[in-house]
Design an enzyme around this catalytic site. Structure first.
Site, short mmCIF file in Angstrom:
data_model
loop_
_atom_site.label_atom_id
_atom_site.label_comp_id
_atom_site.label_asym_id
_atom_site.label_seq_id
_atom_site.Cartn_x
_atom_site.Cartn_y
_atom_site.Cartn_z
N ASP A 139 0.86 -1.16 0.00
CA ASP A 139 0.00 0.00 0.00
C ASP A 139 0.92 1.23 0.00
OD1 ASP A 139 -2.27 1.60 0.49
OD2 ASP A 139 -1.72 1.66 2.60
N ARG A 167 6.62 15.76 -6.30
CA ARG A 167 5.39 16.17 -6.97
C ARG A 167 5.54 17.64 -7.33
NH1 ARG A 167 -0.05 14.88 -4.00
NH2 ARG A 167 1.12 12.95 -3.71
N ASP A 184 -1.58 -0.54 5.94
CA ASP A 184 -1.82 -0.05 7.30
C ASP A 184 -3.29 0.23 7.59
OD1 ASP A 184 -2.01 2.18 5.62
OD2 ASP A 184 -1.70 3.49 7.34
N GLU A 231 -1.07 21.65 -0.27
CA GLU A 231 -1.34 23.06 -0.04
C GLU A 231 -0.78 23.50 1.29
OE1 GLU A 231 -5.52 23.71 -0.60
OE2 GLU A 231 -5.18 24.12 -2.72
N ASP A 254 -4.54 6.19 -4.65
CA ASP A 254 -4.27 7.53 -5.15
C ASP A 254 -4.30 7.60 -6.66
OD1 ASP A 254 -3.87 9.58 -3.25
OD2 ASP A 254 -2.25 8.35 -2.42
N PHE A 284 -9.94 23.62 -7.88
CA PHE A 284 -9.21 22.50 -8.47
C PHE A 284 -10.17 21.34 -8.70
CE2 PHE A 284 -6.89 18.58 -8.24
CZ PHE A 284 -5.76 18.86 -8.99
N ASN A 318 -8.53 -0.37 4.42
CA ASN A 318 -8.69 -0.67 3.00
C ASN A 318 -7.72 -1.73 2.52
OD1 ASN A 318 -6.65 1.23 3.48
ND2 ASN A 318 -6.60 1.75 1.32
N ASP A 319 -6.74 -2.04 3.34
CA ASP A 319 -5.80 -3.07 2.94
C ASP A 319 -6.14 -4.44 3.52
OD1 ASP A 319 -4.22 -1.04 1.74
OD2 ASP A 319 -3.51 -0.52 3.74
#
Lengths: 350, 1223
Positions: B422, B683, B891, B579, B766, B626, B894-895
């Site tokens: 993950d 990024r 962790d 941000e 993601d 955005f 969702n895993d």
């Protein structure tokens, strides 16, 4: 062999707390134990080690082998098979009827020639071949409790099929006792009879702890089917050493059992007459009977195998050592050479 | 104070939405509302009316959850079933049952071990389940404020909540169950939710309540609150919800945006009120989870095969025995009068043969090592204890250590081939750091990345090493040239001269600097450049651009300041962590964003001319939000002088398209910086601005306002057009690069794992860009990799036609595969990037195979936008297709699916939320501990267990076959040579401890050598049934030796001085002694690591046998049976006994010894060579050795930091050659 005192690299990072000296050691050990870091020796089979080990093995084994072989060779052993010869000519074709016929006299005489000086004590054995004393059915068929306690112990179910006769229990019960060997031997040298000591032929522990001193044979061999020898009902089982020896079942189908001891030396070229009663039936199953007289050494009886095996193993170890030595000299493999690591080797081969 | 700050928050946040024009439509067309009340949609929830819930069918389960496997009632049957799934246990049960019919050995000797074995395993299961129960209780006993009547909220345990309760959840708390949002601390009833545990997405999601319930935002309001919810039944779908709320005699349709799911977290919102709709096991999260499957390791499965093999051997020899006995009985035995076979005419051969078969079956049962299982259980528990105690895997920050939650997978750790990881919380901390920026074509914040540094260092090292070695050979000139070249490269030179610190750091290891050792002063800001820091930027020549850059950074966002601990530094909250990083950075540069009101943004900025801080207000005219399709965001502001600016930030491609012709001055320089940042895994966002005339603005403003007020489906399109109109003719300022901060030690760990030959797949919820960034940051991707992208085009996605989509994906897969096949000779590796939607189609059965074939040929695979279910699906497919051992690490909740599906599931325990840990087999506080767990403990455990199994089989075969050979001499009658107690103690007492010490303490190579990355490469060691070991022949030889030597030596002549002959008891005891010696010495040959414990156990076991004989022999004959005084009276005093023992042990072990020697000599395995290296102390005398070997072994690695350095070095060298040629 190198002794590795744990890995300093990993334990460096952990600062050792100050602990009182007496508990320090044990805590340190516990810590190392948990971190799988106890000092260990890691033997590596280097050529020197291998060759040294093999040589040592050889130099240790060959002398042992030689001594053992010599000892074994020093034992004088006379073996004479008599089951076939003792059958009268008339019964040669039908040996079973000979042995079963009670009217035919079973006495027989053997002539043994002593080819080498035999030092007392000389042990007399009878040997049976192709006789399965180790058959499960046979081995099981006894009652140790009854042998020790006699009629007081009445659960003889393990003795089947020889546990009772005419509604009365048999002492000693079971197939082993029932099939007691009953050939007898009488030794004559020249004119005088050689005394055979038939005491102390059984293990002491058997006489004292396994066969009752006050247990007398009872209802033994009284059935229709008579197996082997009979017992004197007035002698307690603990003193019936023939029976005790017989009851120690042999491990293999070919076995010897101690009959007695001759406590005189026999000279070379002595001629010994053996008067024997050929009572025991081995004919129906093709068994062989042999009479063995043998001296004894610290190793026991005559047995070359042990010595030969030691010599063989020792010399093969030396040959192997030489082989490895040659290999090492001619084509040494540098130990710990990184070129042998798999990824490096792959590079070489491709 | 509390009240006022809350109020402030309210204004700030709720007003923000007035700008949000591109906000996704949360209220879609209401689907299937008319289904309510029908099957599957029958739930009725009476809010706040506990008295109504008691009656059926409205009585729903309470909120307690249970992840345990068993309960008190089901434990016995279920656990027994689990136990008897094991072949061996089943066999022993059978044998124990058969022993009641007829048995050559005592019944107890069969039943007692079985009970012990099964009992210990079951106790282990029970203890493990108990811990699960404790964890459940921990969760169930969390508290939440629940309405107790009369508008009073009291603390209530989670487990006591029931459907219809009104609860109040505060900021940063988890929702105790699935709730219907009634109202929040914001006036418009919105709240922010973090769903990381559900889908792994880290950005906050907005949930919004119905207009009707908006007023219920005070505790007191709930006194009279009554409502009824009619909705769907519990189901696992996370993204759908169908229901109606009946409130104040009106029916309001509900949709997913009003539902707060359990295990998500309230963020940036002070509190919410909600009604429990689904509780406990009905919640969507629990419905989504699957029961933990019982996992079995490969060795265990292989062991089953070995057991099958032994079982068939057992059957064969039992058959031989029974047939043999029948034949004997039919032909010869009738003649054997001393056996008294009752009925000579009809010995019933079939019946007795069958009996014989059963007897033999039980007797030779020693072939099958029952204690193997119990020993392995013990060993594994001890191994797990060592894993748990390992100080190297202890995290001092969280005070947690590694926990092996199920101990039966220890050895599987050493077999892992594919690692599925993950991203968020596992690899990254979910925290952004400002790292670098490029302003007006100049890059700030360190021009070099770590790869360059490491590569240059390597080059210099090589040069020096070569210089020393070649000095005498006279060809030094060439070397010097090379050295000069490496320094001539300007950037490298700079690195060497300037960044001494970085080099020093590199000295300590080959690995990347991921902020280890350099403690950043400000969280979220890891930027070092004296040209900009400490207000030095005011001396820059391009001051205007720099200032503008900072202003864009400080103004173009949606964040808000919150009070920090210090007075002059503020903290920020925003929708995305990027941000926040920008805001912190701008604050550091002297542009502190300090206040946001509805229309005013206040900056405290450093005035370059005066050098003082000045407060400036900017009027916020518009905010163009955005969204993922626009990939940019803009603000329109006017400064104090009334000048209007459009400030824009966004993805570089989008910004570059919209640049004015005069705004491209720095585009080229910026682009090159961009690519180098991207290679570092940073990024990037491009910043641009535009000056707008007042007139232009007025014109556009009217269009935009009109678009905003439009209602209907064309609204979005109009807005889009309007913003296109203004977001053009931009002037590029530069780019800023933030780092998704990796967790400590992650790149190093991945590097080592990659070198150990593991394939690493990244599965993340993601979006693609983020995933690729992280791929670069972790060195899973590198610049020279060939990347394949598999995704659905928007067109296909919108059509939503299965067939077309499938064809598209298939085409992509096939073309990629074609490229791969034709390019396979190229050295550069391949990488695959797959989108979640595409993956869903690619994993359909018919093209699954092709997809996985492609994927398994790629060095690294990155799957983005995958749901928890897909994660589990991928895991299963990979597992099934490749057949290799798969480890999944994650962790969050969702895993969980992935963790449960994988062969080994690892949970990270550092973070909040225990779901992953509870589903996992191992829990780690940090990702980096995976390296030690896999490479050291996995390696050790695997070797230990496989050696152990091998040896166990060996020793049982030795014992079992001597029994069989003896049968040959007893006409298959079933007689046993040994005393029953010898046999019983064999596995329990006399041979068990050495093998356990082998399984617990064996170390073929020490841990630090394991960690040298190369050692783990050849980690697959030979297991049983490997043809070239030839062990079976050796074993057989060994058994024959034991048997025959005894036979020839002991029979038939006397075996001791007093003329006594050996009988069955002596024979058995002597032979058994030989076996004990041989078997225990054999293990001494196998073990390579002797601590005093091993010595004690091995030699102690042998001594124990003699002690046993003495004690047993001293018992009265009724108890000691064949052992009665056997050693004291007879064999102990016979020299032949000791000589036979010596001879047999040497002869039996010699072949094995020679075999080991020959193998070491001619075909040494890696661990042998390393042992030798250690032995010769080569690692001490030769410092460079580890490094050199490391490098040699790296050549085959395609991913990871070292591989990147490798690639860099070779590209340097290539350049050097080219340069030389040109000279």
């Amino acid at each position: 062999m190198d002794v590795d005192g744990g890995e300093s690299s990993s334990s460096d990072s952990i600062s050792v707390r100050s602990i009182p000296i007496h508990s320090r050691q044990s805590e340190d050990f516990l810590y190392k134990f948990k971190q799988q870091n106890i000092p260990a020796c890691k033997p590596v089979l280097t050529p020197a080690w291998v060759i040294a080990t093999l040589l040592l093995l050889g130099f240790f084994f060959i002398p042992i082998g030689l001594v053992t072989l010599r000892t074994s060779r020093g034992v004088v052993e006379i073996v004479d098979r008599y089951d076939a010869d003792c059958v009268p000519e008339a019964f040669k074709g039908n040996k079973v009827s000979y042995i079963k016929d009670t009217s035919v006299p079973k006495n027989c005489t053997l002539v043994l020639k002593v080819h080498k000086h035999m030092k007392a004590p000389i042990y007399v054995y009878y040997q049976l071949d192709n006789y399965y004393q180790n058959h499960r059915r046979y081995v099981k068929s006894r009652s140790d409790q009854q042998l020790l306690h006699g009629l007081k112990y009445n659960d003889t179910s393990s003795c089947k099929p020889e546990e009772s006769n005419n509604g009365l229990p048999i002492v000693p019960c079971g197939l082993i006792a029932w099939s007691l060997f009953n050939d007898t031997y009488k030794f004559i040298r020249g004119t005088a009879e050689l005394r055979i000591n038939r005491k102390n032929i059984a293990w002491k522990s058997d006489r004292n702890h396994k066969f009752g001193k006050h247990v007398y044979p009872f209802n033994f061999q009284s059935g229709t089917l008579i197996g082997g020898g009979k017992l004197d009902p007035n002698v307690p089982l603990g003193d019936q050493e023939d029976l005790i020896v017989w009851m120690r079942t042999a491990a293999l189908p070919s076995f010897r059992k101690l009959y007695g001891r001759i406590e005189e030396d026999l000279d070379a070229d002595d001629v010994i007459l053996v008067h024997l009663m050929n009572n025991y039936n081995t004919y129906s199953f093709g068994g062989k009977k042999k009479l063995v007289i043998s001296t004894s050494s610290w190793l026991g009886g005559k047995n070359d195998f042990l010595g030969v095996a030691y010599i063989f193993v020792g010399s093969s170890a030396i040959i192997l050592a030489l082989f490895f030595l040659l290999l090492h000299v001619k084509n040494p493999r540098p130990y710990g050479d990184t070129a042998y690591l798999s990824w490096n080797r792959k590079g070489i081969s491709s | 104070m509390q009240k006022s700050s809350r109020k402030k928050g309210k204004i700030r946040w709720s007003k923000l939405y007035s700008f949000s024009c591109f906000q996704p439509h949360t209220i879609d067309t209401v689907p299937a509302q008319d289904l309510i009340g029908k099957i599957g949609f029958s739930r009725v929830v009476f809010c706040n009316q506990p008295q109504l819930r008691k009656m059926k069918p409205y009585k729903y389960a309470n909120n307690s959850i249970s992840t345990t496997k068993y309960n008190v009632a089901t434990f016995l049957p279920k656990a027994l079933f689990e136990q008897f799934r094991r072949v061996a246990n089943l066999y022993f049960l059978l044998a124990a049952l058969l022993s009641f019919t007829s048995s050559p050995v005592k019944r107890e000797t069969l039943i007692v071990p079985l009970v012990i074995v099964v009992g210990i395993s079951m106790i282990k299961e029970a203890v493990e389940d108990w811990y699960r129960l404790l964890q459940d209780m921990n969760v169930n006993n969390r508290t939440v404020k629940a309405h107790a009547g009369n508008g009073i909220f009291v603390d209530k345990f989670w487990r006591e909540l029931s459907v219809g309760d009104v609860v109040k959840v505060n900021k940063n708390e988890y929702f105790p169950s699935d709730l219907l949002l009634l109202s929040s601390s914001y006036e418009d009833g919105a709240c922010y939710v973090e769903t990381m545990n559900l889908d792994g997405e880290t950005n906050l999601k907005i949930k919004r309540c119905l207009e009707a319930t908006l007023g219920l935002n005070e505790d007191e309001e709930f006194n009279q609150f009554r409502a009824t919810i009619r909705c769907e039944d519990p189901n696992p779908s996370l993204y759908t919800f169908v229901g109606n709320l009946e409130f104040q005699d009106q029916t309001h349709p509900l949709c997913p945006s009003q539902v707060l799911l359990r295990d998500s977290k309230l963020r940036n919102t002070d509190f919410v009120y909600g009604v429990v709709i689904f509780s406990g096991n009905d919640t969507k999260v629990v419905r989504n989870s699957t029961r933990a499957p019982s996992k079995r390791s490969q060795i265990e499965r292989k062991m089953d095969k070995v057991i099958y093999l032994l079982f068939s051997v057992l059957l064969v020899i039992s058959l031989i025995t029974s047939i043999g006995s029948v034949l004997f009985m039919k032909s010869d035995m009738v003649q054997w009068w001393y056996l008294r076979l009752q009925d000579p005419e009809d010995p019933k051969p079939v019946k007795s043969g069958f009996q014989q078969f059963i007897r033999a079956f039980i007797l030779y049962g020693y072939l099958i090592p029952i204690s193997l299982y119990v020993s392995i259980e013990i060993v594994k528990v001890l191994q797990a204890m060592f894993i748990n105690k390992d100080i190297e895997m202890y995290d001092q920050v969280t005070c947690k250590s590694v926990e092996a939650r199920t101990s039966n997978l220890n050895e599987e750790l050493g077999q892992v081939e594919i690692l599925l990881s993950d991203k968020t919380g596992t690899l990254t901390c979910n925290q952004m750091e400002f790292r670098k920026c490029s302003i007006a074509g100049i890059s700030y914040g360190g021009a070099l990345n770590e790869v360059d540094l490491a590569a240059s260092k390597r080059m210099n090292n090589d040069v020096e090493a070569n210089r020393f070695s070649i000095e005498n050979s006279g060809s030094t000139s060439q070397i010097f040239e090379m050295f000069e070249f490496s320094l001539a490269d300007s950037s490298i030179q700079k690195a060497v001269l300037e960044d001494q610190e970085g080099l020093d750091f590199l000295n300590s290891g080959n690995s990347r600097i991921s902020n280890v050792g350099k403690e950043t002063v400000v969280k979220g800001f890891n930027f070092r450049d004296d040209r900009l820091m400490n207000n030095q930027w005011i001396y820059r020549s391009d001051l205007f651009n720099v200032t503008m850059f900072f202003i864009v950074m400080a103004l173009c966002h949606t964040g808000i300041p919150v009070e920090g601990d210090e007075t002059d530094k503020l903290k920020y909250e925003a929708e995305s962590p990027e941000e926040v990083a920008f805001l912190i950075a701008s604050q550091e540069f002297g542009f502190q964003f300090c206040q946001r009101t509805q229309s005013i943004l206040v900056l405290k900025e450093l005035d370059p001319s005066s050098g003082k801080k000045v407060k400036r207000e900017y009027k916020l005219l518009h905010l163009l939000e955005f969204c993922s399709s626009r990939k940019r965001m803009s603000v329109v502001v006017s400064d104090e002088e009334g000048k209007i600016f459009l400030l824009c930030k966004g993805a570089d491609s989008v910004i570059f398209d919209r640049l004015a012709d005069n705004g491209r001055a720095y585009q080229q320089a910026t682009t090159s910086h961009l690519s180098s940042y991207a290679e570092d895994g940073l990024r990037t966002l491009a910043f641009a601005y535009r000056r707008i005339d007042q007139a232009d603005y007025e014109q556009w403003n009217s269009i935009f306002t009109k678009a905003k007020t439009t209602i209907g489906p064309e609204r979005n399109e109009l807005l889009e057009k309007a913003s296109e109109m203004i977001e053009k003719d931009l002037i590029l300022l530069g780019v800023a690069a933030v780092e998704d901060k990796l967790q400590k030690g992650v790149p190093e760990c991945i590097d080592k794992l990659a070198q150990a030959g593991l394939k690493i797949w990244l599965l993340t919820g993601d979006k693609k860009e983020t995933a690729i960034n992280i791929g670069f940051a972790c060195s899973l991707l590198q610049q020279d990799m060939r990347q394949f992208h598999i995704y659905l085009s928007e067109e296909a996605e919108s059509n939503n036609q299965m067939k077309a989509m499938k064809e598209e994906i298939l085409h992509q897969i096939e073309s990629s595969y074609h490229v791969m096949c034709t390019d396979s000779d190229r050295s550069s590796p391949f990488a695959l990037v797959v989108d979640g939607r595409a993956l869903e189609i690619a994993l359909h059965c018919d093209i699954k195979y092709k997809f996985l074939q492609l994927a398994s040929n790629c060095a690294s695979v990155i799957c983005c936008r995958v749901s928890p279910k897909q994660k589990a699906l991928i895991t299963r497919s990979v597992k099934e297709h490749t057949g290799s051992t798969v480890l999944a690490i994650g962790d969050g909740a969702n895993d969980v699916g992935m963790i449960q599906e994988a062969d080994i599931g690892v949970g990270i325990s550092g973070q909040e939320g225990m779901q992953a840990v509870m589903a996992s087999d191992f829990s780690l506080p940090q990702f980096r501990f995976l390296e030690r767990l896999l490479i050291v403990h996995g390696h050790w455990c695997y070797k230990r267990i496989s050696k152990m199994v091998l040896y166990f089989v060996y020793k049982n075969i030795v014992l079992g076959l001597t029994l069989f050979y003896y049968e040959l001499y007893t006409c298959f009658s079933g007689e046993v040579l040994y005393d029953a107690w010898y046999l019983t103690t064999f596995n329990v007492l006399l041979t068990s401890l050495p093998v356990i010490s082998l399984g617990v303490f064996e170390q073929d190579v020490p841990s630090y050598v394991c960690l040298q990355p190369f050692t783990s490469k050849g980690k697959k060691i030979i297991f049983l049934l490997e043809p070239d070991r030839g062990l079976d022949i050796e074993w057989h030889g060994c058994i024959l030796v034991i048997f025959l030597a005894n036979m020839y030596i002991l029979s038939p002549s006397a075996f001791m001085e007093k003329g006594y002959v050996a009988d069955i008891t002596h024979f058995g005891a002597i032979m058994y002694t030989c076996i004990i010696w041989t078997v225990n010495c054999q293990i001494a040959l196998i073990i390579t690591h002797f601590t005093w414990i091993q010595h004690l156990f091995i030699w102690g076991s042998i001594v124990l046998w003699y002690i046993f004989l003495l004690v047993y022999g001293a018992l009265p004959p009724a108890y000691s049976d064949r052992g009665f005084q056997v050693i004291t009276e007879s064999i102990g005093s016979a020299p032949i006994y000791w000589m036979v023992t010596l001879l047999v042990v040497v002869v039996a072990l010699l072949p094995c010894f020679i075999h080991i020697v020959i193998q070491r000599w001619f075909n040494p395995m890696d661990d042998h060579v390393i042992q030798e290296m250690k032995h010769c102390r080569k690692d001490i005398t030769e410092n460079q050795m580890w490094l050199r070997e490391q490098r040699n072994s790296q050549k085959m690695t395609q991913i990871g930091f070292s591989a990147r350095v490798e690639a860099k070095v070779s590209s340097f060298e290539e350049g050097l050659h080219r340069k030389k040629r040109s000279i």
